[in-house]
Design an enzyme around this catalytic site. Sequence first.
Site, PDB file in Angstrom:
ATOM      1  N   LYS A 117      10.526   2.420   0.971  1.00 48.41           N
ATOM      2  CA  LYS A 117      11.544   2.786   0.091  1.00 48.41           C
ATOM      3  C   LYS A 117      12.699   2.671   0.841  1.00 48.41           C
ATOM      4  O   LYS A 117      13.081   2.867   1.990  1.00 48.41           O
ATOM      5  CB  LYS A 117      11.093   4.336  -0.597  1.00 48.41           C
ATOM      6  CG  LYS A 117      10.189   4.368  -1.625  1.00 48.41           C
ATOM      7  CD  LYS A 117      10.565   3.727  -2.840  1.00 48.41           C
ATOM      8  CE  LYS A 117       9.505   3.701  -3.939  1.00 48.41           C
ATOM      9  NZ  LYS A 117       9.192   5.079  -4.523  1.00 48.41           N
ATOM     10  N   ARG A 158       0.728   6.111  -2.743  1.00 53.32           N
ATOM     11  CA  ARG A 158       0.921   4.658  -3.466  1.00 53.32           C
ATOM     12  C   ARG A 158       1.484   3.623  -2.400  1.00 53.32           C
ATOM     13  O   ARG A 158       2.780   3.902  -1.754  1.00 53.32           O
ATOM     14  CB  ARG A 158       1.771   4.553  -4.726  1.00 53.32           C
ATOM     15  CG  ARG A 158       2.222   3.199  -5.346  1.00 53.32           C
ATOM     16  CD  ARG A 158       2.853   3.570  -6.515  1.00 53.32           C
ATOM     17  NE  ARG A 158       3.235   2.491  -7.529  1.00 53.32           N
ATOM     18  CZ  ARG A 158       4.140   1.481  -7.086  1.00 53.32           C
ATOM     19  NH1 ARG A 158       5.197   1.572  -6.191  1.00 53.32           N
ATOM     20  NH2 ARG A 158       4.227   0.462  -8.085  1.00 53.32           N
TER      21      ARG A 158
END
Length: 286
Positions: free
Chosen positions: A221, A255
């Site tokens: 991210k 995830r």
Amino acid sequence: MLRLGRHVFTDDTTLMMAIVNRTPDSFYDRGATWAEDRAFERVQLVVEQGAEIVDIGGIKAAPGAEVDATEEKARVVDFVGRVREAYPSLVISVDTWRAEVGDAVCRAGADVLNDAWSGADPELVDVAATHDVALICTHTGGAVPRTRPYRVEYDDVVAAAIADTTAYAERALAAGVARESVVIDPAHDFGKNTFHSLELTRRLGEMVDTGWPVLVSLSNKDFVGETLDKPVGERLLGTLAATAVCATAGARIYRVHEVVETRQVVDMAWSIAGRRLPARAIRGLQ
């Protein structure tokens, strides 16, 4: 107990949710699994690596070319059917915010609807209830799907994430989704700046304490990249550090792009926290 569609897991298990992008423009893999056969090879690989869940997505989260519901279904529905036929015991999740797409993938065999955009389509909860599948309830601070955050402010981002995800969870229950099939997700980066995502990571235990199982999507991210000044492709170590913090706090589902590395970090953190026994412990005992 956690029930994801037809699959049941005890409360002492952690789950790897491997990302499978049916998109030509993913920020991470740059379309590496855009072709259906390449996407299926990705499924085969992550299953071999031990992933319990695959999360199939037909639209990248960031702004880009318009993808309507018809095109999204073309990318994911038949593929879900192919994966279901090949792997009856695999949990299949689909990353979509659209009720129309959710209904189609559930008919094809999906077990989980991963709503990354926090109820943008209010009918998605009804689809999950109708098909008796699980629902991931995220926090985006009211962001419109496929938009980037700009100068978003919260009095307390963790309090906001808890309030919004638990309210979404309660709406799901009211619609008929089973309690054991609802998961909450703080949604790092979505509707947040890097300081917000760091705060959510640091205080993830507060979300775990709500009693709802927590999913985290940390892999590569932007908050990791900005914190370490690393581009996409060089964020694995930072991702794993954030993963260790979230695992220590008690997150249940991860995830990920990298299944093997994440599994080892999560297992170690859960063992340190006293939630998991070592795979073997013979040192000093024999």
